[in-house]
Scaffold this motif. Structure first.
Motif, short mmCIF file in Angstrom:
data_model
loop_
_atom_site.label_atom_id
_atom_site.label_comp_id
_atom_site.label_asym_id
_atom_site.label_seq_id
_atom_site.Cartn_x
_atom_site.Cartn_y
_atom_site.Cartn_z
N GLN A 23 7.33 53.90 7.50
CA GLN A 23 7.18 54.65 8.74
C GLN A 23 7.13 53.73 9.96
N THR A 24 6.96 52.42 9.76
CA THR A 24 6.89 51.48 10.87
C THR A 24 8.25 50.85 11.09
N PRO A 25 8.91 51.17 12.19
CA PRO A 25 10.24 50.60 12.41
C PRO A 25 10.15 49.10 12.67
N PRO A 26 11.17 48.36 12.31
CA PRO A 26 11.16 46.93 12.59
C PRO A 26 11.20 46.69 14.10
N PRO A 27 10.64 45.58 14.56
CA PRO A 27 10.65 45.31 16.01
C PRO A 27 12.09 45.17 16.53
N ALA A 28 12.29 45.63 17.76
CA ALA A 28 13.63 45.53 18.36
C ALA A 28 13.96 44.06 18.62
N PRO A 29 15.22 43.68 18.46
CA PRO A 29 15.61 42.31 18.77
C PRO A 29 15.43 42.03 20.26
N THR A 30 15.11 40.79 20.57
CA THR A 30 14.81 40.39 21.95
C THR A 30 16.05 39.82 22.62
N ILE A 31 16.25 40.18 23.88
CA ILE A 31 17.23 39.52 24.73
C ILE A 31 16.46 38.77 25.81
N THR A 32 16.64 37.45 25.85
CA THR A 32 15.92 36.62 26.82
C THR A 32 16.84 36.32 28.01
N ARG A 51 11.33 51.31 33.14
CA ARG A 51 11.88 52.60 32.73
C ARG A 51 12.18 52.67 31.23
N GLY A 52 11.88 51.60 30.50
CA GLY A 52 12.12 51.60 29.06
C GLY A 52 13.59 51.62 28.68
N LEU A 53 14.44 51.11 29.59
CA LEU A 53 15.87 51.13 29.31
C LEU A 53 16.25 50.11 28.25
N ASP A 54 15.42 49.08 28.08
CA ASP A 54 15.69 48.12 27.01
C ASP A 54 15.46 48.77 25.65
N ALA A 56 15.39 51.91 24.93
CA ALA A 56 16.34 53.01 24.73
C ALA A 56 17.71 52.51 24.31
N ASN A 57 17.99 51.25 24.62
CA ASN A 57 19.29 50.67 24.26
C ASN A 57 19.20 49.63 23.16
N GLY A 58 18.08 49.65 22.42
CA GLY A 58 17.99 48.89 21.19
C GLY A 58 17.57 47.44 21.30
N PHE A 59 16.87 47.07 22.38
CA PHE A 59 16.41 45.69 22.49
C PHE A 59 15.11 45.62 23.27
N ALA A 60 14.45 44.48 23.17
CA ALA A 60 13.25 44.21 23.98
C ALA A 60 13.61 43.13 24.99
N LEU A 61 13.41 43.43 26.26
CA LEU A 61 13.76 42.49 27.33
C LEU A 61 12.66 41.45 27.50
N LYS A 62 13.04 40.19 27.51
CA LYS A 62 12.12 39.09 27.80
C LYS A 62 12.69 38.31 28.98
N VAL A 63 11.90 38.13 30.00
CA VAL A 63 12.33 37.40 31.20
C VAL A 63 11.69 36.02 31.19
N LEU A 64 12.51 34.99 31.35
CA LEU A 64 12.03 33.61 31.43
C LEU A 64 12.21 33.11 32.86
N PRO A 65 11.15 33.04 33.66
CA PRO A 65 11.28 32.55 35.04
C PRO A 65 11.61 31.07 35.06
N LEU A 66 12.53 30.68 35.92
CA LEU A 66 12.96 29.29 36.03
C LEU A 66 12.97 28.87 37.50
N ALA A 67 13.00 27.55 37.72
CA ALA A 67 12.73 27.02 39.06
C ALA A 67 13.89 27.12 40.03
N ASN A 233 26.42 40.11 17.75
CA ASN A 233 25.46 41.16 18.13
C ASN A 233 26.13 42.19 19.04
N PRO A 234 27.19 42.85 18.58
CA PRO A 234 27.93 43.75 19.49
C PRO A 234 27.07 44.89 20.03
N ALA A 235 26.24 45.49 19.19
CA ALA A 235 25.41 46.60 19.66
C ALA A 235 24.38 46.11 20.68
N LEU A 236 23.85 44.92 20.45
CA LEU A 236 22.87 44.35 21.35
C LEU A 236 23.50 44.04 22.71
#
Length: 326
Positions: A23-32, A51-54, A56-67, A233-236
């Motif tokens: 019943q526990t879905p696997p975690p969504a793959p991350t896009i950094t 808005r949860g668009l990540d 809804a489209n099958g991924f978890a968004l991760k933002v890496l701030p850079l200088a 990763n075409p779907a991603l």
């Protein structure tokens, strides 16, 4: 407890655990995404996340701030991130050198030539003998287009008949406001701030491009992805493209979405906030599909004046440079 009861209990526990796992879905793959901490790309990324668009489209968004932009490019080259936003000329150079980078449109936003509200300057020709402040350096894309346009319109290269001062966007904005320079060409979001503070535009890069026979809908900025990553990763990859398009559709029409972004927009007042919002909206590409011929024509105009410093020795944009998200 009898042996039978112990076995039955063990089986029940195992079945319960199996059911819970099922019943526990696997975690969504991350896009950094590597991005500037206070950059305008953050507005789209925050909309995707909020808005949860990540999801809804099958991924978890991760933002890496850079200088800075060089840091984002190094992170992309080193595989620290899955994508960044950069201009298509950098992507073209990397692709020509063997990297499998490709470009998904993000923005068509460009600036223009700004003068103080009380300036007597009305046209680019009025700047002859004057001083122009330019953000981005001698091969700034907007500056090159405006130079080509001035040659077409006046027969003179504005770069040859003016003095140029190059510097960081905040410095150029301050120089224009204080009269240290007679006009300024700045990144679009700094230009929006300048307009909100009473400066006026005498010519836009989009209008200049149109006069030169170029397509102003050709995006200079886009998400940088790898062909290999897309193939694996075409779907991603398609999910990222959809999420970007969906976020743009929200931001194009929903003022409330912008109210939620205001804390990260660094707007000093309502006028700056509105100018930044409207400027970002104006840069939304009409499509995620790029016309390669139109892009090549834009490249050729800039390359004529920018030379190898701009192109890295390229004479034509490499095949496969643009990806449509499908």
């Amino acid at each position: 407890m009898t042996l039978f009861r112990r076995l039955a209990a063990a089986v029940a526990v195992a079945l319960t655990a199996t059911a819970a796992t099922a019943q526990t879905p696997p975690p969504a793959p991350t896009i950094t995404v590597g991005t500037l901490e206070n950059g305008t790309v953050a507005w789209e990324l925050e909309t995707i996340r909020a808005r949860g668009l990540d999801a809804a489209n099958g991924f978890a968004l991760k933002v890496l701030p850079l200088a800075g932009n060089p840091a984002t490019q190094v992170a992309m080259q080193g595989g620290e991130v899955d994508t960044i936003v950069s201009d298509f000329l950098w992507v073209a150079q990397q692709r020509a050198q063997g990297a499998d980078f490709t470009f998904l449109p993000y923005s068509t936003s460009v600036g223009g030539v700004m003068v103080r509200g009380d300036s007597p300057v009305r046209t680019l020709a009025d700047l002859k003998g004057g001083k122009i402040g330019i953000a981005g350096g001698p091969v700034d894309k907007s500056w090159l287009i405006l130079r080509a346009w001035s040659r077409q319109q006046t027969g003179e290269d504005i770069g040859a008949v003016t003095e140029q001062v190059f510097g960081a966007p905040p410095m150029i904005m301050n120089a224009a406001e204080t009269g240290e320079v007679d006009a300024a060409i700045n990144f679009w979001h700094f230009q929006a701030k300048m307009a909100a503070r009473g400066m006026r535009e005498i010519v836009s890069v989009k209008d200049a491009a149109r006069d030169l026979g170029l397509d102003p809908a050709t995006p200079l900025l886009g998400y940088v992805l790898r062909d290999g990553w897309i193939a694996e990763n075409p779907a991603l990859a398609q999910g990222l493209a959809r999420a970007s398009a969906e976020a743009k559709a929200i931001l194009a029409r929903d003022d409330a979405a912008w109210d939620a972004l205001r804390p990260i927009m660094n707007a000093d007042d309502d006028a700056e906030f509105a100018a930044l919002r409207d400027g970002w909206r104006a840069g939304i590409p009409p499509s995620q599909t790029v016309d390669p011929a139109a892009a090549q024509k834009l490249f050729a105009v800039m390359a004529e004046l920018g030379g190898d410093e701009l192109t890295g020795g390229l004479t034509e944009l490499p095949a496969g440079l643009f990806w449509s998200g499908r």
